[in-house]
Design a protein around this motif. Structure first.
Motif, PDB file in Angstrom:
ATOM      1  N   GLU A 138      47.256  63.695  58.047  1.00 29.46           N
ATOM      2  CA  GLU A 138      46.996  63.134  56.616  1.00 29.46           C
ATOM      3  C   GLU A 138      45.723  62.837  56.143  1.00 29.46           C
ATOM      4  O   GLU A 138      44.863  62.365  57.309  1.00 29.46           O
ATOM      5  CB  GLU A 138      47.687  61.836  56.469  1.00 29.46           C
ATOM      6  CG  GLU A 138      47.690  61.035  55.155  1.00 29.46           C
ATOM      7  CD  GLU A 138      48.652  59.754  55.385  1.00 29.46           C
ATOM      8  OE1 GLU A 138      49.824  60.081  55.297  1.00 29.46           O
ATOM      9  OE2 GLU A 138      48.269  58.757  55.375  1.00 29.46           O
ATOM     10  N   THR A 139      44.964  63.008  54.869  1.00 29.00           N
ATOM     11  CA  THR A 139      43.747  62.607  54.698  1.00 29.00           C
ATOM     12  C   THR A 139      43.564  62.463  53.419  1.00 29.00           C
ATOM     13  O   THR A 139      44.440  62.185  52.545  1.00 29.00           O
ATOM     14  CB  THR A 139      42.773  64.021  54.961  1.00 29.00           C
ATOM     15  OG1 THR A 139      41.614  63.819  54.784  1.00 29.00           O
ATOM     16  CG2 THR A 139      43.219  65.158  54.137  1.00 29.00           C
ATOM     17  N   ARG A 145      49.364  64.418  52.066  1.00 31.22           N
ATOM     18  CA  ARG A 145      50.234  64.107  53.183  1.00 31.22           C
ATOM     19  C   ARG A 145      50.675  65.904  53.498  1.00 31.22           C
ATOM     20  O   ARG A 145      50.741  66.559  52.829  1.00 31.22           O
ATOM     21  CB  ARG A 145      51.577  63.903  52.395  1.00 31.22           C
ATOM     22  CG  ARG A 145      52.778  63.429  53.291  1.00 31.22           C
ATOM     23  CD  ARG A 145      53.826  62.477  52.730  1.00 31.22           C
ATOM     24  NE  ARG A 145      53.937  62.898  51.494  1.00 31.22           N
ATOM     25  CZ  ARG A 145      55.081  63.690  50.903  1.00 31.22           C
ATOM     26  NH1 ARG A 145      55.923  64.215  51.862  1.00 31.22           N
ATOM     27  NH2 ARG A 145      55.232  64.112  49.560  1.00 31.22           N
ATOM     28  N   ILE A 146      50.327  65.877  54.896  1.00 36.06           N
ATOM     29  CA  ILE A 146      50.613  67.411  55.409  1.00 36.06           C
ATOM     30  C   ILE A 146      52.345  67.633  55.406  1.00 36.06           C
ATOM     31  O   ILE A 146      52.785  66.610  56.134  1.00 36.06           O
ATOM     32  CB  ILE A 146      50.092  67.501  56.729  1.00 36.06           C
ATOM     33  CG1 ILE A 146      48.569  67.185  56.697  1.00 36.06           C
ATOM     34  CG2 ILE A 146      50.043  68.984  57.279  1.00 36.06           C
ATOM     35  CD1 ILE A 146      47.788  67.710  55.747  1.00 36.06           C
ATOM     36  N   VAL A 147      52.727  68.754  55.062  1.00 40.29           N
ATOM     37  CA  VAL A 147      54.138  68.810  54.960  1.00 40.29           C
ATOM     38  C   VAL A 147      54.611  69.997  55.945  1.00 40.29           C
ATOM     39  O   VAL A 147      55.760  70.380  56.125  1.00 40.29           O
ATOM     40  CB  VAL A 147      54.902  68.844  53.718  1.00 40.29           C
ATOM     41  CG1 VAL A 147      54.858  67.852  52.709  1.00 40.29           C
ATOM     42  CG2 VAL A 147      54.199  70.079  52.880  1.00 40.29           C
ATOM     43  N   LYS A 180      57.377  83.278  47.174  1.00 36.25           N
ATOM     44  CA  LYS A 180      56.099  83.892  47.849  1.00 36.25           C
ATOM     45  C   LYS A 180      55.042  82.832  48.454  1.00 36.25           C
ATOM     46  O   LYS A 180      54.294  83.214  49.234  1.00 36.25           O
ATOM     47  CB  LYS A 180      55.378  84.682  46.661  1.00 36.25           C
ATOM     48  CG  LYS A 180      56.233  85.976  46.174  1.00 36.25           C
ATOM     49  CD  LYS A 180      55.406  86.658  45.011  1.00 36.25           C
ATOM     50  CE  LYS A 180      56.018  87.865  44.791  1.00 36.25           C
ATOM     51  NZ  LYS A 180      56.890  88.005  43.791  1.00 36.25           N
ATOM     52  N   LEU A 181      55.285  81.548  47.952  1.00 38.02           N
ATOM     53  CA  LEU A 181      54.421  80.531  48.483  1.00 38.02           C
ATOM     54  C   LEU A 181      55.168  79.499  49.319  1.00 38.02           C
ATOM     55  O   LEU A 181      56.423  79.267  49.182  1.00 38.02           O
ATOM     56  CB  LEU A 181      53.631  79.880  47.223  1.00 38.02           C
ATOM     57  CG  LEU A 181      52.809  80.566  46.387  1.00 38.02           C
ATOM     58  CD1 LEU A 181      52.135  79.845  45.318  1.00 38.02           C
ATOM     59  CD2 LEU A 181      51.929  81.518  47.104  1.00 38.02           C
ATOM     60  N   THR A 182      54.428  79.009  50.525  1.00 38.05           N
ATOM     61  CA  THR A 182      54.821  77.933  51.215  1.00 38.05           C
ATOM     62  C   THR A 182      54.071  76.762  50.884  1.00 38.05           C
ATOM     63  O   THR A 182      52.747  76.599  51.143  1.00 38.05           O
ATOM     64  CB  THR A 182      54.858  78.373  52.810  1.00 38.05           C
ATOM     65  OG1 THR A 182      55.417  79.568  53.055  1.00 38.05           O
ATOM     66  CG2 THR A 182      55.494  77.333  53.634  1.00 38.05           C
ATOM     67  N   PRO A 183      54.623  75.695  50.509  1.00 35.63           N
ATOM     68  CA  PRO A 183      53.884  74.298  50.472  1.00 35.63           C
ATOM     69  C   PRO A 183      53.330  73.837  51.879  1.00 35.63           C
ATOM     70  O   PRO A 183      54.008  73.782  52.829  1.00 35.63           O
ATOM     71  CB  PRO A 183      54.817  73.246  49.948  1.00 35.63           C
ATOM     72  CG  PRO A 183      55.846  74.092  49.287  1.00 35.63           C
ATOM     73  CD  PRO A 183      56.095  75.367  50.167  1.00 35.63           C
ATOM     74  N   LEU A 184      51.968  73.398  52.164  1.00 33.40           N
ATOM     75  CA  LEU A 184      51.552  72.952  53.105  1.00 33.40           C
ATOM     76  C   LEU A 184      51.097  71.252  52.976  1.00 33.40           C
ATOM     77  O   LEU A 184      51.311  70.778  53.990  1.00 33.40           O
ATOM     78  CB  LEU A 184      50.251  73.805  53.613  1.00 33.40           C
ATOM     79  CG  LEU A 184      50.352  75.124  53.814  1.00 33.40           C
ATOM     80  CD1 LEU A 184      48.948  75.577  54.110  1.00 33.40           C
ATOM     81  CD2 LEU A 184      51.255  75.658  54.836  1.00 33.40           C
ATOM     82  N   LEU A 215      34.987  66.030  50.711  1.00 40.66           N
ATOM     83  CA  LEU A 215      35.415  65.168  51.770  1.00 40.66           C
ATOM     84  C   LEU A 215      36.026  65.923  53.212  1.00 40.66           C
ATOM     85  O   LEU A 215      36.378  65.008  54.051  1.00 40.66           O
ATOM     86  CB  LEU A 215      36.375  64.046  51.342  1.00 40.66           C
ATOM     87  CG  LEU A 215      36.072  63.068  50.003  1.00 40.66           C
ATOM     88  CD1 LEU A 215      36.678  62.212  49.714  1.00 40.66           C
ATOM     89  CD2 LEU A 215      34.763  62.148  50.742  1.00 40.66           C
ATOM     90  N   ASN A 216      36.477  66.958  53.036  1.00 40.81           N
ATOM     91  CA  ASN A 216      37.278  67.636  53.923  1.00 40.81           C
ATOM     92  C   ASN A 216      36.634  68.899  54.397  1.00 40.81           C
ATOM     93  O   ASN A 216      37.236  69.954  54.454  1.00 40.81           O
ATOM     94  CB  ASN A 216      38.771  67.849  53.430  1.00 40.81           C
ATOM     95  CG  ASN A 216      39.259  66.703  52.795  1.00 40.81           C
ATOM     96  OD1 ASN A 216      39.047  66.535  51.521  1.00 40.81           O
ATOM     97  ND2 ASN A 216      39.781  65.678  53.359  1.00 40.81           N
ATOM     98  N   ARG A 217      35.295  69.121  54.793  1.00 40.33           N
ATOM     99  CA  ARG A 217      34.715  70.137  54.930  1.00 40.33           C
ATOM    100  C   ARG A 217      35.200  71.019  56.167  1.00 40.33           C
ATOM    101  O   ARG A 217      35.324  72.192  56.237  1.00 40.33           O
ATOM    102  CB  ARG A 217      33.420  70.073  55.687  1.00 40.33           C
ATOM    103  CG  ARG A 217      32.319  69.366  54.734  1.00 40.33           C
ATOM    104  CD  ARG A 217      31.114  68.727  54.986  1.00 40.33           C
ATOM    105  NE  ARG A 217      30.453  69.608  55.864  1.00 40.33           N
ATOM    106  CZ  ARG A 217      29.390  70.617  55.564  1.00 40.33           C
ATOM    107  NH1 ARG A 217      28.779  70.255  54.229  1.00 40.33           N
ATOM    108  NH2 ARG A 217      28.694  71.278  56.185  1.00 40.33           N
ATOM    109  N   GLU A 218      36.181  70.080  56.944  1.00 39.41           N
ATOM    110  CA  GLU A 218      36.758  70.947  58.055  1.00 39.41           C
ATOM    111  C   GLU A 218      37.773  72.204  57.794  1.00 39.41           C
ATOM    112  O   GLU A 218      37.956  72.978  58.339  1.00 39.41           O
ATOM    113  CB  GLU A 218      37.417  70.039  59.107  1.00 39.41           C
ATOM    114  CG  GLU A 218      38.618  69.252  58.530  1.00 39.41           C
ATOM    115  CD  GLU A 218      38.521  67.982  57.596  1.00 39.41           C
ATOM    116  OE1 GLU A 218      37.439  67.899  57.102  1.00 39.41           O
ATOM    117  OE2 GLU A 218      39.465  67.499  57.177  1.00 39.41           O
TER     118      GLU A 218
END
Lengths: 222, 178
Positions: B119-120, B108-110, B136-140, B167-170
Motif C-alpha cells: 500500500e502506498t 491499495r494493492i489488490v 482483457k485487463l486485470t486490476p492490480l 511519489l512512487n519512482r520505484e
C-alpha cells in the motif's frame, strides 16, 4: 495561448517565466502578497518589489493581498486568476512549483475550477540544476530571507560557489529553498529591460531566521 | 533502447510530465528516445515503451489513439502513465469514466505484481479512469473505487492512473528492470 505567470519575484518564478515566454504569450503576472512569513503557500519578503520587476519586464501585474491562513491565500489566488482570465483573456497559468504536492494540488484545483491550463515547467527538477541554469541564463539573484541558514547570507548574490556548497549539503537542506530554507529576489534576468538596484535595506530577525527588508529600490540601466 | 512517448500538446507540459520520466530512465543507465504522440514510430526498435501523462486539460492525444494501435502487436513491455493508462484502456476496449482526481491519495494493492508490493500514497492528476474492466485487463491496485493500476492479460503491459514519477519512482524503476 495567452498565459499568466504566478510570480513571486524569486528565482523559480523568473525561470518559469523565461520558459513560458519560449512558447506562449505572457499577458500578465499574478502576485499574492501574504501579510507575514507564516504563509504556507506564497513567498513573503519584499513582494512590493515585484512591481518594479513587472515594470522592467513590461508585463502587467495583478497583485492581491492575502492573510496567512490557507483559505484566505487560496481565495486570493482564485480571485487574482479570475481577474487574469477576465481582463487579459489568459487560458493558462505557469508556476515555479518544484516538488511540493501540497502546493501543486492546490494550484491544479484552482486552475481546474477556473478552466485554466496549469503548467509547472520546473516540476521535479533537480534543485541544483535549477540554480545552475538560472546562473547560466545570467540571473542576478540575492537572498532576502533565511530560515535555517546563517543570516549573513542575506543580501548576498547567489554564485556558482554557493551552489556548490548547497550541493555538498544536499540532504540537510533543500538546495532550491523549497523547505523554506531561503527566499530569493531576482535583480536581473534576460527579460528585464532594466535591473533592480537596492539602495536601502534592513535586516530583521535573528540568526538562522531573518529577513532582508528592502526600504528603497529603483530600476537602473543594465 | 527505451521509447518514451509524450502525450503533451504543448512543449511546456513536457517539462512537467515527460522530462521527469526521461530523467529516471537516464538515471537507471538506459538509453532512450522521446517521441510525440502524433508521430509514426517504429516501435519494434525499442525494448520497452513508457507512455507519459499530460496536463489535466489536455485531451489532444485522444484524437490520435489510432497511432497507438501497433502497440497491440508489440512484444516488449509497456507502461502507460495517466494519459498512457487511458490509451491502453481504450486500445483494449475499456470504457473510461469521468473520475476527476487531483492530489495525494492512498493506493491499495489488490493483486501481487512486479511493480509495487505494498500500500502506498500516490499523486493523482486526471479526469478519466476506470471503475471496471473487461476480461482483457486485470486490476492490480485500487484507489477508492477507481482501478488505478491494471495489467493487460498475457502481456507485460501496465497502466497506472496516477503519476509514479512524483511519489512512487520505484514503479518506473521496477518496470525498467522487468
Amino acid at each position: 495561448m495567452k498565459v499568466c505567470v504566478l510570480y513571486s519575484g524569486g528565482k523559480d518564478s523568473n525561470l518559469a517565466l523565461l520558459k513560458a515566454r519560449e512558447e506562449f504569450e505572457v499577458s500578465c503576472l499574478v502576485t499574492l502578497s501574504p501579510k507575514s512569513e507564516e504563509s504556507t503557500i506564497f513567498h513573503y519578503p519584499n513582494t512590493e518589489l515585484v512591481k518594479l520587476q513587472a515594470e522592467s519586464l513590461g508585463i502587467p501585474l495583478i497583485m492581491e493581498t492575502c492573510s496567512d491562513d490557507e483559505r484566505s491565500s487560496l481565495k486570493a489566488l482564485y480571485d487574482a486568476l479570475r481577474k487574469a482570465k477576465e481582463f487579459y483573456r489568459v487560458e493558462g497559468v505557469v508556476t515555479g512549483a518544484i516538488r511540493s504536492t501540497y502546493q501543486a494540488t492546490r494550484f491544479q484545483k484552482i486552475c481546474d475550477n477556473l478552466e485554466l491550463w496549469c503548467f509547472n515547467p520546473l516540476w521535479l527538477r533537480d534543485e541544483i540544476s535549477i540554480l545552475n541554469e538560472a546562473l547560466e541564463f545570467g540571473f542576478e539573484i540575492i537572498f532576502v530571507r533565511v530560515a535555517g541558514l546563517d543570516k549573513s547570507m542575506l543580501g548576498k548574490k547567489l554564485t556558482k560557489d554557493i551552489v556548490r556548497k548547497f550541493a555538498e549539503r544536499h540532504g540537510y537542506i533543500n538546495p532550491a529553498g523549497e523547505g523554506g530554507e531561503y527566499e530569493t529576489l531576482v535583480l536581473d534576468m534576460p527579460l528585464f529591460k532594466k535591473k533592480l538596484k537596492i539602495s536601502e535595506s534592513e535586516i530583521v530577525g535573528k540568526d538562522y531566521d531573518a529577513t532582508m527588508i528592502v526600504k528603497r529600490a529603483e530600476l537602473v540601466e543594465k | 533502447m527505451i521509447l518514451v512517448i509524450s502525450t503533451c500538446k504543448y512543449s511546456l507540459s513536457e517539462e512537467e510530465f515527460v522530462r521527469p520520466i526521461a530523467e529516471i530512465v537516464r538515471d537507471c543507465g538506459f538509453d532512450y528516445h522521446v517521441r510525440r504522440y502524433y508521430e509514426r514510430i517504429k516501435i519494434e526498435d525499442y525494448s520497452k515503451i513508457i507512455v507519459c501523462g499530460t496536463a489535466l486539460r489536455d485531451f489532444d492525444y485522444l484524437n490520435h489513439v489510432d497511432k497507438f494501435t501497433d502497440l497491440t502487436d508489440y512484444d516488449g513491455e509497456v507502461l502507460g502513465i495517466c494519459a498512457g493508462y487511458q490509451i491502453l484502456a481504450r486500445l483494449f476496449l475499456n470504457a473510461l469514466e469521468e473520475i476527476k482526481k487531483i492530489g495525494v491519495y492512498k493506493v491499495r494493492i489488490v493483486r501481487e505484481n512486479p511493480l509495487i508490493k505494498r500500500e502506498t500514497r500516490a499523486y493523482f492528476l486526471h479526469r478519466y479512469a476506470l471503475r471496471s474492466v473487461n476480461e482483457k485487463l486485470t486490476p492490480l491496485a485500487m484507489q477508492d473505487e477507481e482501478i488505478c493500476m491494471f495489467k493487460v492479460k498475457d502481456r507485460d503491459f501496465y497502466g497506472v492512473s496516477f503519476h509514479p514519477e512524483v511519489l512512487n519512482r520505484e514503479i518506473i524503476v521496477n518496470f525498467l528492470y522487468l
